[in-house]
Motif scaffolding. Structure first.
Motif, mmCIF file in Angstrom:
data_model
loop_
_atom_site.group_PDB
_atom_site.id
_atom_site.type_symbol
_atom_site.label_atom_id
_atom_site.label_comp_id
_atom_site.label_asym_id
_atom_site.label_seq_id
_atom_site.Cartn_x
_atom_site.Cartn_y
_atom_site.Cartn_z
ATOM 1 N N GLY A 183 0.686 -1.208 0.020
ATOM 2 C CA GLY A 183 0.083 -0.108 -0.149
ATOM 3 C C GLY A 183 0.805 1.327 0.068
ATOM 4 N N ASP A 184 2.020 1.209 0.737
ATOM 5 C CA ASP A 184 2.882 2.445 0.779
ATOM 6 C C ASP A 184 3.459 2.655 -0.613
ATOM 7 O OD1 ASP A 184 2.432 2.600 3.595
ATOM 8 O OD2 ASP A 184 4.101 1.561 4.371
ATOM 9 N N VAL A 185 3.763 1.465 -1.275
ATOM 10 C CA VAL A 185 4.494 1.792 -2.491
ATOM 11 C C VAL A 185 3.546 2.077 -3.685
ATOM 12 C CG1 VAL A 185 5.532 0.504 -4.311
ATOM 13 C CG2 VAL A 185 6.193 -0.203 -2.088
ATOM 14 N N VAL A 186 2.287 1.798 -3.316
ATOM 15 C CA VAL A 186 1.040 2.243 -4.501
ATOM 16 C C VAL A 186 0.948 3.588 -4.012
ATOM 17 C CG1 VAL A 186 -1.271 2.154 -5.006
ATOM 18 C CG2 VAL A 186 -0.025 0.031 -4.732
ATOM 19 N N ASN A 187 0.700 4.106 -2.909
ATOM 20 C CA ASN A 187 0.670 5.567 -2.491
ATOM 21 C C ASN A 187 1.653 6.457 -3.070
ATOM 22 O OD1 ASN A 187 -1.772 5.680 -0.966
ATOM 23 N ND2 ASN A 187 -0.836 4.976 0.900
ATOM 24 N N GLU A 188 2.818 5.818 -3.090
ATOM 25 C CA GLU A 188 3.922 6.901 -3.605
ATOM 26 C C GLU A 188 3.990 6.826 -4.975
ATOM 27 O OE1 GLU A 188 8.961 6.449 -3.736
ATOM 28 O OE2 GLU A 188 7.894 5.450 -2.154
ATOM 29 N N VAL A 197 -8.514 6.773 -14.056
ATOM 30 C CA VAL A 197 -7.906 5.683 -13.876
ATOM 31 C C VAL A 197 -7.766 5.464 -12.282
ATOM 32 C CG1 VAL A 197 -5.300 4.876 -13.898
ATOM 33 C CG2 VAL A 197 -6.192 6.108 -15.849
ATOM 34 N N SER A 198 -8.289 4.084 -11.846
ATOM 35 C CA SER A 198 -8.384 3.843 -10.597
ATOM 36 C C SER A 198 -7.292 2.621 -10.231
ATOM 37 C CB SER A 198 -9.561 3.158 -10.288
ATOM 38 O OG SER A 198 -10.684 3.996 -10.932
ATOM 39 N N ILE A 199 -6.761 2.721 -8.753
ATOM 40 C CA ILE A 199 -5.731 1.743 -8.496
ATOM 41 C C ILE A 199 -6.370 1.188 -7.423
ATOM 42 C CG2 ILE A 199 -3.409 1.375 -7.948
ATOM 43 C CD1 ILE A 199 -3.983 4.607 -9.707
ATOM 44 N N TYR A 200 -6.265 -0.131 -7.357
ATOM 45 C CA TYR A 200 -6.877 -0.760 -6.181
ATOM 46 C C TYR A 200 -5.668 -1.796 -5.553
ATOM 47 C CZ TYR A 200 -11.363 0.362 -8.438
ATOM 48 O OH TYR A 200 -12.290 1.132 -9.124
ATOM 49 N N VAL A 201 -5.734 -2.128 -4.364
ATOM 50 C CA VAL A 201 -5.032 -3.091 -3.622
ATOM 51 C C VAL A 201 -5.731 -3.817 -2.975
ATOM 52 C CG1 VAL A 201 -2.942 -3.404 -1.940
ATOM 53 C CG2 VAL A 201 -2.977 -1.473 -3.678
ATOM 54 N N LYS A 202 -5.942 -5.226 -3.198
ATOM 55 C CA LYS A 202 -6.773 -6.173 -2.518
ATOM 56 C C LYS A 202 -5.894 -7.301 -1.687
ATOM 57 C CE LYS A 202 -10.615 -5.213 -5.378
ATOM 58 N NZ LYS A 202 -11.905 -5.880 -6.156
ATOM 59 N N LYS A 203 -6.587 -7.479 -0.559
ATOM 60 C CA LYS A 203 -5.804 -8.621 0.285
ATOM 61 C C LYS A 203 -6.089 -9.946 -0.266
ATOM 62 C CE LYS A 203 -5.041 -9.700 5.236
ATOM 63 N NZ LYS A 203 -5.571 -9.411 6.557
ATOM 64 N N HIS A 204 -5.072 -10.697 -0.309
ATOM 65 C CA HIS A 204 -5.145 -12.165 -0.727
ATOM 66 C C HIS A 204 -4.718 -13.068 0.503
ATOM 67 C CE1 HIS A 204 -4.417 -15.616 -3.072
ATOM 68 N NE2 HIS A 204 -5.198 -15.103 -4.179
ATOM 69 N N LYS A 205 -5.177 -14.097 0.460
ATOM 70 C CA LYS A 205 -4.608 -14.981 1.367
ATOM 71 C C LYS A 205 -3.359 -15.330 1.390
ATOM 72 C CE LYS A 205 -6.522 -19.034 -0.805
ATOM 73 N NZ LYS A 205 -7.361 -20.336 -0.843
ATOM 74 N N ARG A 206 -2.757 -15.186 0.277
ATOM 75 C CA ARG A 206 -1.405 -15.632 -0.243
ATOM 76 C C ARG A 206 -0.430 -14.251 -0.274
ATOM 77 N NH1 ARG A 206 -0.097 -18.602 -4.095
ATOM 78 N NH2 ARG A 206 -2.109 -18.483 -5.132
ATOM 79 N N GLY A 207 -1.039 -13.047 -0.217
ATOM 80 C CA GLY A 207 -0.369 -11.890 -0.421
ATOM 81 C C GLY A 207 -1.183 -10.837 -0.696
#
Length: 327
Positions: free
Chosen positions: A170-175, A229-239
Motif C-alpha cells: 500500500g505504501d508503494v502504491v501511495n508513492e 484511472v483507478s488503482i486498487y490493492v486487495k488483500k489475498h490469503k497468500r499475498g
C-alpha cells in the motif's frame, strides 16, 4: 549420416532372415537326397515354423528401420535446440553489451548539457536554451529506452538484481500514485485509489514501484481526456493483488496475449498516436514472475482495460532466467 542408412539397415535385417531360411531349405534338400522332403513328416512342423519367420523378419526389418529413423530425427532436433539456445544466449549477450556501451557515453553527455543549461559556460539566449532542452529531453528518452533494453536482457539472462525487504504494498502504491498525479492532471484525467491493508510483505520495493508506475503511466497514456484511472490493492490469503483500471481505448481480444512480449505494439503503424518501444509490460511481467507472482489483463475495445498482478507474501525467486523475447 546419409539418408540411405535406415534403408540399408532394413535390407540387412530382413535379408539376413531370408538367407537363413534359404540355407535351411537347401540343407534339408541335400540331407534328404530327394526334392521337397522338408514338406514330409517329420520335417513339416519345422518347415512351417521357418516359413512363418519370413514375414517376421520383414516386419522386424521395418521396425528397426523406423526406430533408426526416429533416433536420427531426435538427434537432429537436439542439434537444432542446442543451436537455438546458443543463438539465444548470443542474442541476450549482444543486447546487454551493446546497450551498456551505448548507455556509458550518455551520462557525460547529459551532465555537460545540464551544465550548459545552468549557465556554467556562459549565458544562453531563449532559442539556444529551447534547442538544448529538446536535446536533453530526447537524451532522457534514449536513456530510458536503453535502460529498458538492459532490464529485458538481464531478466532473460537471469542476472537482474533484486533487493528483497519488508514493506507494505500500500505504501508503494501511495508513492507511485503521488508521482503520477501531475501527469494525470495535465491530461485532465481523474486518478483515484482504494487500498486495503495487506500487512507487511517481502519484495523488492524499487522494482515493484517500477511495475506500478509503468501500469499507471500506460493507463493514463491510453485514456482520453476526461477519463478515469483507478488503482486498487486487495488483500489475498497468500499475498496481495494490485489492479490498475482505466476507461481508455481498450485492447482487442486477439492481442491480449501478445502485449507482454517485448517490442510489441497494439498499434504498430508508422504514424501511431502513442509512442513507446513496447518494453514496459514485458519488464513488468519479468519482475512479477521473478517474485513468484503473476500478471494478466482484461480488456474490451472502447471500454478500457484492467491490469492485475498478484504478489506473494514472500517471494519465490526463479532459479533460472525468464524468457521474454521468446516466451
Amino acid at each position: 549420416m546419409q539418408k540411405t542408412g535406415p534403408r540399408m539397415l532394413f535390407y540387412a535385417v530382413s535379408s539376413s532372415g531370408l538367407i537363413l531360411n534359404l540355407v535351411y531349405f537347401t540343407f534339408m534338400t541335400i540331407y534328404c537326397e530327394e526334392p521337397f522332403c522338408f514338406l514330409k513328416f517329420p520335417f513339416i512342423p519345422f518347415s512351417l515354423v521357418v516359413l512363418l519367420t519370413i514375414p517376421l523378419y520383414i516386419i522386424l526389418g521395418f521396425y528397426v528401420k523406423k526406430q533408426f529413423e526416429t533416433e536420427e530425427k531426435l538427434v537432429k532436433a537436439m542439434k537444432r535446440i542446442l543451436n537455438l539456445e546458443k543463438l539465444d544466449r548470443l542474442k541476450t549477450l549482444f543486447l546487454t553489451t551493446v546497450s551498456h556501451e551505448i548507455k556509458t557515453p550518455i551520462t557525460p553527455i547529459k551532465a555537460q548539457l545540464q551544465m550548459i543549461l545552468k549557465g556554467y559556460f556562459g549565458k544562453l539566449n531563449k532559442e539556444q536554451a529551447k534547442s538544448l532542452y529538446i536535446v536533453l529531453d530526447n537524451i532522457d528518452r534514449l536513456d530510458g529506452l536503453i535502460s529498458d533494453i538492459l532490464d529485458v536482457s538481464r531478466i532473460e539472462a537471469g542476472t537482474i538484481k533484486f533487493v528483497f525487504e519488508k514493506a507494505k504494498i500500500g505504501d508503494v502504491v501511495n508513492e507511485a500514485f503521488e508521482s503520477m498525479k501531475q501527469f494525470a492532471k495535465n491530461k485532465e484525467i481523474i486518478l483515484e485509489k482504494k487500498i486495503e491493508d495487506t500487512g507487511e510483505m517481502v519484495f523488492d520495493r524499487d522494482r515493484i514501484m517500477q511495475v506500478i508506475v509503468n501500469l499507471i503511466n500506460n493507463a493514463i497514456k491510453f485514456t482520453p481526456k476526461g477519463g478515469k484511472v483507478s488503482i486498487y490493492v486487495k488483500k489475498h490469503k497468500r499475498g496481495a493483488v494490485v489492479i490498475v483500471e482505466d476507461t481508455g481505448i481498450g485492447i482487442p481480444r486477439n492481442k491480449l496475449k501478445q502485449i507482454f512480449k517485448p517490442f510489441y505494439q497494439v498499434d504498430s503503424s508508422y504514424n501511431r498516436k502513442f509512442g513507446g518501444a513496447g518494453l514496459g509490460l514485458s519488464i513488468c511481467k519479468g519482475i512479477i514472475e521473478y517474485h513468484g507472482g503473476k500478471v494478466w489483463v482484461e480488456s474490451k475495445v472502447g471500454r478500457g482495460s484492467k491490469f492485475y498482478f498478484f504478489l506473494p507474501r514472500k517471494p519465490k525467486p526463479k532459479d533460472k532466467s525468464i524468457k521474454l523475447l521468446n516466451p
